[in-house]
Design a protein around this motif. Sequence first.
Motif, PDB file in Angstrom:
ATOM      1  N   UNK A   1       0.719  -1.368   0.350  1.00  0.00           N
ATOM      2  CA  UNK A   1       0.540   0.424  -0.090  1.00  0.00           C
ATOM      3  C   UNK A   1       0.615   1.669  -0.259  1.00  0.00           C
ATOM      4  N   UNK A   2       0.224   2.151  -1.379  1.00  0.00           N
ATOM      5  CA  UNK A   2       1.631   3.129  -1.056  1.00  0.00           C
ATOM      6  C   UNK A   2       1.141   4.988  -0.974  1.00  0.00           C
ATOM      7  N   UNK A   3      -0.463   4.760  -0.941  1.00  0.00           N
ATOM      8  CA  UNK A   3      -0.829   6.006   0.196  1.00  0.00           C
ATOM      9  C   UNK A   3      -2.794   5.415   0.234  1.00  0.00           C
ATOM     10  N   UNK A   4      -3.050   6.268   1.110  1.00  0.00           N
ATOM     11  CA  UNK A   4      -4.341   6.462   1.841  1.00  0.00           C
ATOM     12  C   UNK A   4      -4.429   7.752   2.300  1.00  0.00           C
ATOM     13  N   UNK A   5      -6.177   8.061   1.999  1.00  0.00           N
ATOM     14  CA  UNK A   5      -6.446   9.090   1.887  1.00  0.00           C
ATOM     15  C   UNK A   5      -8.172   8.316   2.445  1.00  0.00           C
ATOM     16  N   UNK A   6      -8.936   9.940   3.515  1.00  0.00           N
ATOM     17  CA  UNK A   6      -9.930   9.061   3.328  1.00  0.00           C
ATOM     18  C   UNK A   6     -10.891   9.098   2.183  1.00  0.00           C
ATOM     19  N   UNK A   7     -11.029   7.837   2.393  1.00  0.00           N
ATOM     20  CA  UNK A   7     -11.723   7.075   1.203  1.00  0.00           C
ATOM     21  C   UNK A   7     -11.105   6.830   0.094  1.00  0.00           C
ATOM     22  N   UNK A   8     -10.289   6.569   0.125  1.00  0.00           N
ATOM     23  CA  UNK A   8      -8.946   6.975  -1.291  1.00  0.00           C
ATOM     24  C   UNK A   8      -8.039   5.791  -0.584  1.00  0.00           C
ATOM     25  N   UNK A   9      -8.017   4.983  -1.398  1.00  0.00           N
ATOM     26  CA  UNK A   9      -5.699   4.468  -1.661  1.00  0.00           C
ATOM     27  C   UNK A   9      -5.357   3.835  -2.694  1.00  0.00           C
ATOM     28  N   UNK A  10      -4.019   3.652  -2.604  1.00  0.00           N
ATOM     29  CA  UNK A  10      -3.037   3.594  -3.697  1.00  0.00           C
ATOM     30  C   UNK A  10      -2.516   2.026  -3.312  1.00  0.00           C
ATOM     31  N   UNK A  11      -2.367   0.937  -4.077  1.00  0.00           N
ATOM     32  CA  UNK A  11      -1.665   0.451  -3.412  1.00  0.00           C
ATOM     33  C   UNK A  11      -0.791  -0.593  -5.014  1.00  0.00           C
ATOM     34  N   UNK A  12       0.645  -1.271  -4.970  1.00  0.00           N
ATOM     35  CA  UNK A  12       0.926  -1.858  -5.805  1.00  0.00           C
ATOM     36  C   UNK A  12       1.348  -3.384  -5.319  1.00  0.00           C
ATOM     37  N   UNK A  13       2.006  -3.794  -6.612  1.00  0.00           N
ATOM     38  CA  UNK A  13       2.555  -4.958  -6.722  1.00  0.00           C
ATOM     39  C   UNK A  13       4.419  -5.531  -7.996  1.00  0.00           C
ATOM     40  N   UNK A  14       4.951  -5.394  -7.388  1.00  0.00           N
ATOM     41  CA  UNK A  14       6.177  -5.904  -7.900  1.00  0.00           C
ATOM     42  C   UNK A  14       5.839  -7.308  -9.061  1.00  0.00           C
ATOM     43  N   UNK A  15       5.738  -7.471 -10.280  1.00  0.00           N
ATOM     44  CA  UNK A  15       5.376  -8.947 -10.444  1.00  0.00           C
ATOM     45  C   UNK A  15       6.707 -10.189 -10.369  1.00  0.00           C
ATOM     46  N   UNK A  16       6.036 -11.050 -10.167  1.00  0.00           N
ATOM     47  CA  UNK A  16       7.528 -12.015 -10.822  1.00  0.00           C
ATOM     48  C   UNK A  16       6.575 -13.594 -11.166  1.00  0.00           C
ATOM     49  N   UNK A  17       7.538 -14.301 -11.413  1.00  0.00           N
ATOM     50  CA  UNK A  17       7.121 -14.911 -11.852  1.00  0.00           C
ATOM     51  C   UNK A  17       5.790 -16.273 -10.743  1.00  0.00           C
ATOM     52  N   UNK A  18       5.855 -15.441  -9.829  1.00  0.00           N
ATOM     53  CA  UNK A  18       4.817 -16.810  -9.466  1.00  0.00           C
ATOM     54  C   UNK A  18       3.611 -15.778  -9.388  1.00  0.00           C
ATOM     55  N   UNK A  19       3.617 -14.912  -9.829  1.00  0.00           N
ATOM     56  CA  UNK A  19       2.207 -14.208 -10.109  1.00  0.00           C
ATOM     57  C   UNK A  19       1.883 -14.680 -11.920  1.00  0.00           C
ATOM     58  N   UNK A  20       2.693 -15.392 -12.175  1.00  0.00           N
ATOM     59  CA  UNK A  20       1.759 -15.331 -13.960  1.00  0.00           C
ATOM     60  C   UNK A  20       1.306 -16.791 -14.022  1.00  0.00           C
ATOM     61  N   UNK A  21       0.326 -17.028 -14.604  1.00  0.00           N
ATOM     62  CA  UNK A  21      -0.364 -17.754 -15.224  1.00  0.00           C
ATOM     63  C   UNK A  21       0.912 -18.456 -16.836  1.00  0.00           C
ATOM     64  N   UNK A  22       0.306 -20.377 -17.089  1.00  0.00           N
ATOM     65  CA  UNK A  22       1.169 -20.533 -18.003  1.00  0.00           C
ATOM     66  C   UNK A  22       1.460 -19.790 -19.351  1.00  0.00           C
ATOM     67  N   UNK A  23       0.235 -18.831 -19.618  1.00  0.00           N
ATOM     68  CA  UNK A  23       0.766 -18.226 -20.952  1.00  0.00           C
ATOM     69  C   UNK A  23       1.201 -16.809 -20.756  1.00  0.00           C
ATOM     70  N   UNK A  24       2.228 -16.835 -19.597  1.00  0.00           N
ATOM     71  CA  UNK A  24       2.752 -15.445 -19.029  1.00  0.00           C
ATOM     72  C   UNK A  24       1.899 -14.340 -18.778  1.00  0.00           C
TER      73      UNK A  24
END
Length: 138
Positions: A24-47
């Motif tokens: 999670x990178x940002x939170x304010x009233x009623x709002x949030x922002x988050x991110x994920x750095x992708x690695x192989x475990x996040x991908x399915x067999x087609x990439x």
Amino acid sequence: MNYEELINVRNEENNFAKENGIYTTEISEGYAKAEIELVDKHRNYIGSVHGGCIFTLADTVAGAAASSHGDYMTTITGSINYLSPALKTSKLIAEAREVKQGKKICVYDVEIMNDANEVLAKGSFSYFNLGKKLKKMM
């Protein structure tokens, strides 16, 4: 509400999000922002990034926005529309915006973007207010 402290708690104490690399990178009233750095475990067999990974990111960021009012929340419903496959991207960014804050039910819209800021998915999530304050952040 101390949003910096809430961000720290969500990043350090949310073990499921932490295990999946969601930050999670940002939170304010009623709002949030988050991110994920992708690695192989996040991908399915087609990439492509697995749909479950995208859904998890969406639910996590919407939950962060729901907690921005200082209460413990739990997911009631979640739905997502996958608009484009998450191919050739190293990161996903999610933003949640409040649609409705009720006494017990809160609703959030979520957008998931790739590292080129293209929208890949849109979702809607509802949360139930558990009636317990997040005392550490008040």
